[in-house]
Design an enzyme around this catalytic site. Structure first.
Site, short mmCIF file in Angstrom:
data_model
loop_
_atom_site.label_atom_id
_atom_site.label_comp_id
_atom_site.label_asym_id
_atom_site.label_seq_id
_atom_site.Cartn_x
_atom_site.Cartn_y
_atom_site.Cartn_z
CB SER A 260 5.01 -2.06 12.08
OG SER A 260 4.56 -0.73 12.29
CE LYS B 133 0.31 3.36 4.90
NZ LYS B 133 0.02 3.47 6.33
CD GLU C 269 -3.02 5.38 6.78
OE1 GLU C 269 -2.99 5.49 5.55
OE2 GLU C 269 -2.10 4.82 7.44
CG ASN D 91 -1.70 1.23 1.43
OD1 ASN D 91 -1.84 2.02 0.49
ND2 ASN D 91 -2.26 1.42 2.62
N GLY E 175 2.63 -1.31 4.31
CA GLY E 175 2.68 0.12 4.04
C GLY E 175 4.11 0.58 3.81
N GLY F 94 2.16 1.90 10.84
CA GLY F 94 3.11 3.01 10.72
C GLY F 94 3.76 3.41 12.03
CG HIS G 293 -5.84 1.73 5.16
ND1 HIS G 293 -5.40 2.67 6.07
CD2 HIS G 293 -4.80 0.87 4.97
CE1 HIS G 293 -4.15 2.40 6.40
NE2 HIS G 293 -3.76 1.32 5.74
CD GLU H 137 -3.78 -2.80 7.23
OE1 GLU H 137 -2.64 -2.99 6.81
OE2 GLU H 137 -4.43 -1.78 6.98
#
Ligand code: PEP
Length: 252
Positions: free
Chosen positions: A215, A11, A99, A9, A236, A175, A97, A169
Site C-alpha cells: 500500500s 499483477k 500471492e 507490479n 502494486g 492491497g 511474491h 512486503e
C-alpha cells in the site's frame, strides 16, 4: 551509493492493448522528464513483456516479469521459463511474491530453485519476503523473514548477490490500504541488511537494494523512502495509475 528502485507490479491486470497503451504513456512520461533518482521498472504479465520491451527501448524504464518456472524447459504445460523471459528483453523477475506463496503454495525451497535458475539465466531477481498479520501480532515477524531469506536466498554464492534486490512486503499491508509505518519498515530493512551482512559481509549488505512494498502511494512514499535502509518500493495498486506511479518514483 546503492541503487534506488521503484518497481511497479501490474499483477493480473490489463489486456494486451491496455497494457501496451499504459506502458507507452509511462515510458513517454519518463522520457520527457529528467532522469528520476530511482530506477523505474515495470513488472508486467508475461503476455506484455515483448511489446513493452519494444516500447521502452532506449528510454528510462526497465522491464521485469512477475514469476518464472522452476524448471529450465520441457514438458511443463502453461509455464514460462526464465530463458523465455530473458529473450523478451526483460532484465528482472519478481520471485516469492506473497500471492505466489499463498495462492500457489510456493515454498522457500521452490523459490530458492527459481531464484538460482533466474540468476543463472542472467535475470536480476526481486526476491520478496514478508510476514502475515498473525505472525507480526505474535512478535514472530523477524524470525519469519530470517527463515524466508535463509532458505530462499542465502544459498546463493556471494558473486550472485549483485543480481538480487530484496523486497520486504508485509502481507498484511499488500492491497489492504494498511501500510507499515516508516519506523516498522526501517526496523525490518535494517534487520534484513544485518542478515545480509552476517552472511555476505559489510560491502554486500551496504550495496543491497531493499524495497518496501505494501500500500505504498504518493502520500506515504516520501516518508517511507526517507528512512536510511528503505531504498525504494515495489508498488502494486498505485502502479496502475500513471500519475501515482510517477509521483512515487519521484518521491526521492
Ligand atoms: C505488491 O503487490 O507487491 C504490492 C505491494 O501491492 P500494493 O501496493 O497494492 O499493496
Amino acid at each position: 551509493m546503492r541503487k534506488k528502485i521503484v518497481a511497479g507490479n501490474w499483477k493480473m491486470n490489463m489486456n494486451l492493448q491496455e497494457g501496451l497503451n499504459f506502458a507507452r504513456s509511462v515510458d513517454q512520461y519518463f522520457r520527457e522528464k529528467p532522469a528520476p533518482k530511482a530506477e523505474v521498472i515495470l513488472c508486467t504479465p508475461f503476455i506484455h513483456l515483448q511489446g513493452v520491451s519494444e516500447i521502452i527501448k532506449n528510454g528510462k524504464v526497465e522491464l521485469g516479469a512477475q514469476n518464472c518456472a522452476a524448471e529450465p524447459s520441457g514438458a511443463f504445460t502453461g509455464e514460462v521459463s526464465a530463458t523465455m523471459i530473458k529473450s523478451t528483453g526483460a532484465q528482472y523477475v519478481i520471485i516469492g511474491h506473497s500471492e505466489r506463496r499463498s495462492y500457489y503454495h510456493e515454498d522457500d525451497r521452490l523459490l530458492n530453485k527459481k531464484t538460482l535458475l533466474a540468476i543463472n539465466t542472467g535475470l536480476k531477481v526481486i526476491f520478496c519476503c514478508g510476514e502475515v498479520k498473525e505472525e507480526r501480532e505474535q512478535g514472530r515477524h523477524l524470525i519469519i523473514i530470517k527463515r524466508q531469506l535463509e532458505e530462499g536466498l542465502f544459498t546463493l554464492p556471494a558473486e550472485s548477490m549483485k543480481m538480487i534486490v530484496i523486497a520486504y512486503e508485509p502481507v498484511w499491508a499488500i492491497g489492504t490500504g494498511l501500510t507499515a509505518t516508516p519506523e516498522q519498515a526501517q526496523e525490518m530493512h535494517h534487520y534484513i541488511r544485518g542478515l545480509v551482512k552476517e552472511k555476505y559481509g559489510r560491502e554486500c549488505a551496504e550495496e543491497m537494494t531493499i524495497l518496501y512494498g505494501g500500500s505504498c502511494k504518493p502520500s506515504n512514499a516520501a516518508e517511507l523512502f526517507s528512512k536510511p535502509d528503505v531504498d525504494g518500493g515495489l508498488i502494486g495498486g498505485a502502479s496502475l495509475k500513471k500519475e501515482d506511479f510517477a509521483a512515487i518514483a519521484e518521491a526521492f
